[in-house]
Design a protein around this motif. Structure first.
Motif, PDB file in Angstrom:
ATOM      1  N   THR A  20      47.386  41.644  43.967  1.00  0.00           N
ATOM      2  CA  THR A  20      46.603  41.822  42.733  1.00  0.00           C
ATOM      3  C   THR A  20      45.496  40.763  42.645  1.00  0.00           C
ATOM      4  O   THR A  20      44.428  41.031  42.109  1.00  0.00           O
ATOM      5  N   PHE A  21      45.764  39.586  43.191  1.00  0.00           N
ATOM      6  CA  PHE A  21      44.710  38.558  43.215  1.00  0.00           C
ATOM      7  C   PHE A  21      43.586  38.977  44.173  1.00  0.00           C
ATOM      8  O   PHE A  21      42.413  38.814  43.873  1.00  0.00           O
ATOM      9  N   GLY A  22      43.972  39.518  45.307  1.00  0.00           N
ATOM     10  CA  GLY A  22      42.971  40.017  46.263  1.00  0.00           C
ATOM     11  C   GLY A  22      42.106  41.092  45.615  1.00  0.00           C
ATOM     12  O   GLY A  22      40.880  41.111  45.784  1.00  0.00           O
ATOM     13  N   PRO A  73      37.731  33.367  49.214  1.00  0.00           N
ATOM     14  CA  PRO A  73      38.299  33.086  47.883  1.00  0.00           C
ATOM     15  C   PRO A  73      39.597  33.865  47.647  1.00  0.00           C
ATOM     16  O   PRO A  73      40.565  33.303  47.110  1.00  0.00           O
ATOM     17  N   ALA A  74      39.638  35.125  48.074  1.00  0.00           N
ATOM     18  CA  ALA A  74      40.859  35.920  47.881  1.00  0.00           C
ATOM     19  C   ALA A  74      42.019  35.276  48.628  1.00  0.00           C
ATOM     20  O   ALA A  74      43.118  35.115  48.091  1.00  0.00           O
ATOM     21  N   LEU A 100      30.078  37.530  52.770  1.00  0.00           N
ATOM     22  CA  LEU A 100      29.634  37.115  51.428  1.00  0.00           C
ATOM     23  C   LEU A 100      29.792  35.610  51.198  1.00  0.00           C
ATOM     24  O   LEU A 100      29.165  35.048  50.316  1.00  0.00           O
ATOM     25  N   PHE A 101      30.671  34.969  52.008  1.00  0.00           N
ATOM     26  CA  PHE A 101      30.961  33.540  51.807  1.00  0.00           C
ATOM     27  C   PHE A 101      30.853  32.778  53.120  1.00  0.00           C
ATOM     28  O   PHE A 101      31.189  33.306  54.177  1.00  0.00           O
ATOM     29  N   THR A 102      30.418  31.502  53.014  1.00  0.00           N
ATOM     30  CA  THR A 102      30.406  30.644  54.202  1.00  0.00           C
ATOM     31  C   THR A 102      31.834  30.130  54.430  1.00  0.00           C
ATOM     32  O   THR A 102      32.712  30.319  53.580  1.00  0.00           O
ATOM     33  N   LYS A 103      32.017  29.452  55.559  1.00  0.00           N
ATOM     34  CA  LYS A 103      33.338  28.887  55.861  1.00  0.00           C
ATOM     35  C   LYS A 103      33.708  27.807  54.847  1.00  0.00           C
ATOM     36  O   LYS A 103      34.868  27.461  54.679  1.00  0.00           O
ATOM     37  N   ASP A 104      32.678  27.235  54.150  1.00  0.00           N
ATOM     38  CA  ASP A 104      32.940  26.232  53.108  1.00  0.00           C
ATOM     39  C   ASP A 104      33.099  26.871  51.736  1.00  0.00           C
ATOM     40  O   ASP A 104      33.061  26.173  50.711  1.00  0.00           O
ATOM     41  N   ASN A 105      33.201  28.189  51.731  1.00  0.00           N
ATOM     42  CA  ASN A 105      33.435  28.935  50.494  1.00  0.00           C
ATOM     43  C   ASN A 105      32.221  28.971  49.571  1.00  0.00           C
ATOM     44  O   ASN A 105      32.361  29.160  48.369  1.00  0.00           O
ATOM     45  N   GLU A 106      31.022  28.751  50.130  1.00  0.00           N
ATOM     46  CA  GLU A 106      29.801  28.908  49.324  1.00  0.00           C
ATOM     47  C   GLU A 106      29.409  30.381  49.346  1.00  0.00           C
ATOM     48  O   GLU A 106      29.603  31.064  50.356  1.00  0.00           O
TER      49      GLU A 106
END
Ligand code: UTP
Length: 236
Positions: free
Chosen positions: A71-73, A51-52, A14-20
């Motif tokens: 809980t954040f995860g 992000p998690a 769902l996310f790139t290594k750059d967090n996009e």
């Protein structure tokens, strides 16, 4: 695809290594379901991804407990699920079920259901197996960023061998080899962790792990082609 299916989609897809956010990839994934028929329930469980892990690392920096990190995860995996629901529009049940009871209600609507985590101390793979057990799924599929289960970590070892078929005992050995620290901390549950294996052992659900990086493999799998890639996990 026939029957009830549960799919765990790893956060890495769902996310790139750059967090996009990989919006086109998500749209491509959701379109596969929109254009194909299925006569059973479809439940998709989203991982937390980068992000998690970022949130979890920050909470650890504040000396937060592992349970707090979890809980954040869970929250982030639910946000990811909400994103997929936004992409599915009317094809999906509009809410992310937060409990098995909420899931049972969602099942009454005959729509695609998208979920994240449930409670601390486990991975979204365990969640996916729990719900697969609940709906007596005919198939459980894990889509991840590697081709399947290897005899050792393919991201660390060039000579890692992909295992096409694996039984519960062999999988247990691989999980034990990883060591406690590597598989039980928040954000660190591997493709297949010990809790997930326990649920799989009692439910004996037909399980496949495959790469979702190129979704053609998934399309073949969905269309019932035998020659798909990945690892099949079975009792014997
Ligand atoms: P995952 O570790 O399952 O997501 O959940 P991921 O990292 O995207 O999965 P992979 O690596 O692609 O397979 C993120 C974190 O959320 C917490 C755990 O800390 C987990 O590592 N979590 C998730 C829970 O505590 N309980 C849940 O039910 C689900």
């Amino acid at each position: 695809m026939k029957g009830n299916i549960v799919i765990k989609i790893g956060g890495s897809l769902l996310f790139t290594k750059d967090n996009e956010i990989k919006s086109s990839k998500i749209a491509e994934f959701c379109n596969i379901f929109k254009t194909r028929k299925n006569n059973g329930n479809i439940i998709i469980v989203c991982g937390g991804g980068l992000p998690a892990r970022r949130y979890i690392n920050s909470v650890r920096f504040f000396n937060g407990s592992e349970a707090l990190c979890d809980t954040f995860g869970i929250e982030i995996s639910r946000i990811n699920a909400k994103l997929l629901i936004a992409c599915f529009q009317d094809y999906a049940y509009p809410q992310v079920p937060k409990t098995i009871e909420e899931l049972s209600v969602a099942l009454l609507f005959n729509k695609i259901i998208v979920m994240g985590g449930l409670q601390p101390g486990q991975s979204t793979t365990s969640v996916a197996l729990e719900v697969a057990e609940l709906i007596q799924a005919d198939k459980f599929l894990v889509l991840t960023d590697v081709e399947g289960i290897y005899d050792k970590d393919p991201k660390k070892f060039n000579d890692a061998q992909l295992l096409k078929k694996i039984n519960y005992d062999q999988l247990q050995e691989i999980i034990l080899d990883l060591g406690e620290d590597d598989q039980a901390a928040a954000g660190e549950y591997r493709i297949f962790d010990a809790v997930s294996l326990q649920i799989l052992k009692r439910s004996e659900i037909n399980t496949t792990i495959m790469s979702g990086t190129n979704l053609n493999n998934f399309i073949k799998f969905w269309d019932g082609e035998k020659s798909t890639t990945g690892t099949e996990i079975s009792k014997e």
